[in-house]
Design an enzyme around this catalytic site. Structure first.
Site, PDB file in Angstrom:
ATOM      1  N   ILE A 108     -19.052  55.621  31.106  1.00 41.48           N
ATOM      2  CA  ILE A 108     -19.920  55.196  30.049  1.00 41.48           C
ATOM      3  C   ILE A 108     -20.127  56.463  29.220  1.00 41.48           C
ATOM      4  O   ILE A 108     -20.274  57.460  29.676  1.00 41.48           O
ATOM      5  CB  ILE A 108     -21.207  54.407  30.231  1.00 41.48           C
ATOM      6  N   ILE A 139     -20.187  59.706  33.324  1.00 43.42           N
ATOM      7  CA  ILE A 139     -20.691  59.870  32.084  1.00 43.42           C
ATOM      8  C   ILE A 139     -19.706  60.641  30.974  1.00 43.42           C
ATOM      9  O   ILE A 139     -19.238  61.745  31.453  1.00 43.42           O
ATOM     10  CB  ILE A 139     -21.905  60.923  31.947  1.00 43.42           C
ATOM     11  N   LYS A 140     -19.125  60.002  30.011  1.00 48.82           N
ATOM     12  CA  LYS A 140     -17.947  60.668  29.140  1.00 48.82           C
ATOM     13  C   LYS A 140     -18.752  61.460  28.106  1.00 48.82           C
ATOM     14  O   LYS A 140     -19.527  60.915  27.283  1.00 48.82           O
ATOM     15  CB  LYS A 140     -17.288  59.386  28.352  1.00 48.82           C
ATOM     16  N   ILE A 141     -18.242  62.570  28.082  1.00 49.23           N
ATOM     17  CA  ILE A 141     -18.915  63.471  27.223  1.00 49.23           C
ATOM     18  C   ILE A 141     -17.391  64.000  26.318  1.00 49.23           C
ATOM     19  O   ILE A 141     -16.436  64.724  26.831  1.00 49.23           O
ATOM     20  CB  ILE A 141     -19.384  64.652  27.640  1.00 49.23           C
TER      21      ILE A 141
END
EC number: 2.2.1.2
Length: 366
Positions: A108, A139-141
């Protein structure tokens, strides 16, 4: 079971679906893909959620539940998307356990507007991680300059990260450094390194789209002969960077302490040029310790007629370098191309986020 996807998995490529929606979850379709197409993970982004929630299928009651206590648009989006991701994590719980945490992952992304905000990215990464509350979340960064320190801080906190929007080899090297630095800080903070996982999402087809347009503009026979090849060449050289980076003394020390290598993930693998084979970005990027996240059309095409010819990356380093050098010799600047693609990628996600906010705002008002 598709023989093509099974062969791809046996070659060391993890197949992740680049899509998620409430209808996929409620219908059992997502679970079915584990058995039929060897799907072992999911990636999401603002565009995917804009399409899913915008369709209106499966979200009406959930939006009404958010409207009751008066949640604002941003809070409602967090509620909807984290619920989908948490439920998808549960679907993949067995895959996660059987793979030792390597797969069974669901990603996400932080809000696109935070891409240039290091502190804001870290804060939302922590919020999303806590909200999903599943060990197999990621977690997408985005791999912006500001995102690099956010990646380090998030990894240092023991949170698994999917680094997205990587186009250039130099930025990829910086991403790996950010990951290793995060692991070093995590170790100093007492975290179990074996529980921290990361992938680095290297985009493929968008590179071809941009470079092919420039080759067409050059228009010579030499230029036109190079079309449709830059994306694969760039990704293959990224795998060389991966091999070199995780064979250093620094990386080996961390791996010996139980850390995991940050696997390359091939993103943007749907073919945009209809003259190219629809499975090109899967067949030409087969290598161990990689992930290929595919949109549904690409996944179905590969399951139907994809071919696995063995490993198709490491023997092509010289040719890949030669190809990019030939493109450079025609006056097409690699750095300019990759900078433009990063900016456009952020703009597309900003537009999708605005669309998503508008959809949710109207639904809350009904």
């Amino acid at each position: 079971m598709s023989e093509s996807t099974r062969a791809l998995s046996r070659a060391g490529v993890s197949i992740w679906l680049d899509d998620l929606s409430r209808s996929r979850l409620d219908s059992g379709e997502l679970r079915a893909l584990i058995a039929s197409h060897d799907v072992v993970g999911v990636t999401t982004n603002p565009t995917i959620f804009a399409g899913a929630i915008g369709s209106g299928v499966g979200y009406g009651e959930r939006i009404s539940a958010c409207a009751g206590p008066g949640l604002d648009v941003a809070s409602t989006i967090v509620e909807l998307t984290t619920a989908d991701v948490a439920d998808a994590c549960d679907v993949f719980a067995e895959v996660y356990a059987e793979s030792g945490g390597r797969d069974g992952r669901v990603s996400i992304e932080v809000e696109p507007g935070l891409a240039r905000d290091t502190a804001g990215t870290v804060a939302q990464a922590r919020e999303l991680w806590a909200k999903v509350d599943r060990p197999n979340a990621m977690i997408k960064i985005p791999a912006t300059v500001e995102g690099l320190e956010a990646i380090t801080e998030t990894i240092a906190a023991g949170i698994s990260v999917n680094v997205t929007l990587i186009f250039s080899l130099e930025r990829y090297r910086q991403v790996i450094n950010a990951y290793l630095t995060g692991l070093e800080r995590a170790r100093a903070a007492g975290h179990d390194l074996s529980g921290i996982h990361s992938v680095a999402s290297f985009f493929v087809s968008r590179v071809d789209s941009e470079i092919d347009a420039r080759l067409t503009a050059v228009g010579t026979a030499e230029a036109l002969a190079l079309k449709g090849q830059a994306g694969v060449a760039n990704a293959r050289l990224a795998y060389e960077v991966f091999e070199q980076a995780f064979d250093t003394e620094r990386a080996r020390l961390l791996l010996d302490l139980g850390a995991n290598a940050q696997r390359p993930l091939w993103a943007s693998t749907g073919v945009k040029d209809p003259s190219l084979r629809d499975t090109l970005y899967v067949e030409e990027l087969v290598a161990p310790q990689t992930v290929n996240t595919m949109p549904e059309a690409t996944l179905n095409a590969f399951a139907d007629h994809g071919e696995v010819r063995g490993e198709t990356v490491t023997s092509e380093y010289l040719e890949s370098n030669q190809l990019l050098n030939a493109i450079d010799a025609l006056g097409i600047d690699y750095g300019e191309v990759t900078e433009k693609l990063e900016l456009e990628g952020l703009q597309k996600f900003d537009a999708s986020w605005a669309e998503l906010c508008g959809t949710v705002e109207r639904a809350l008002a009904d």
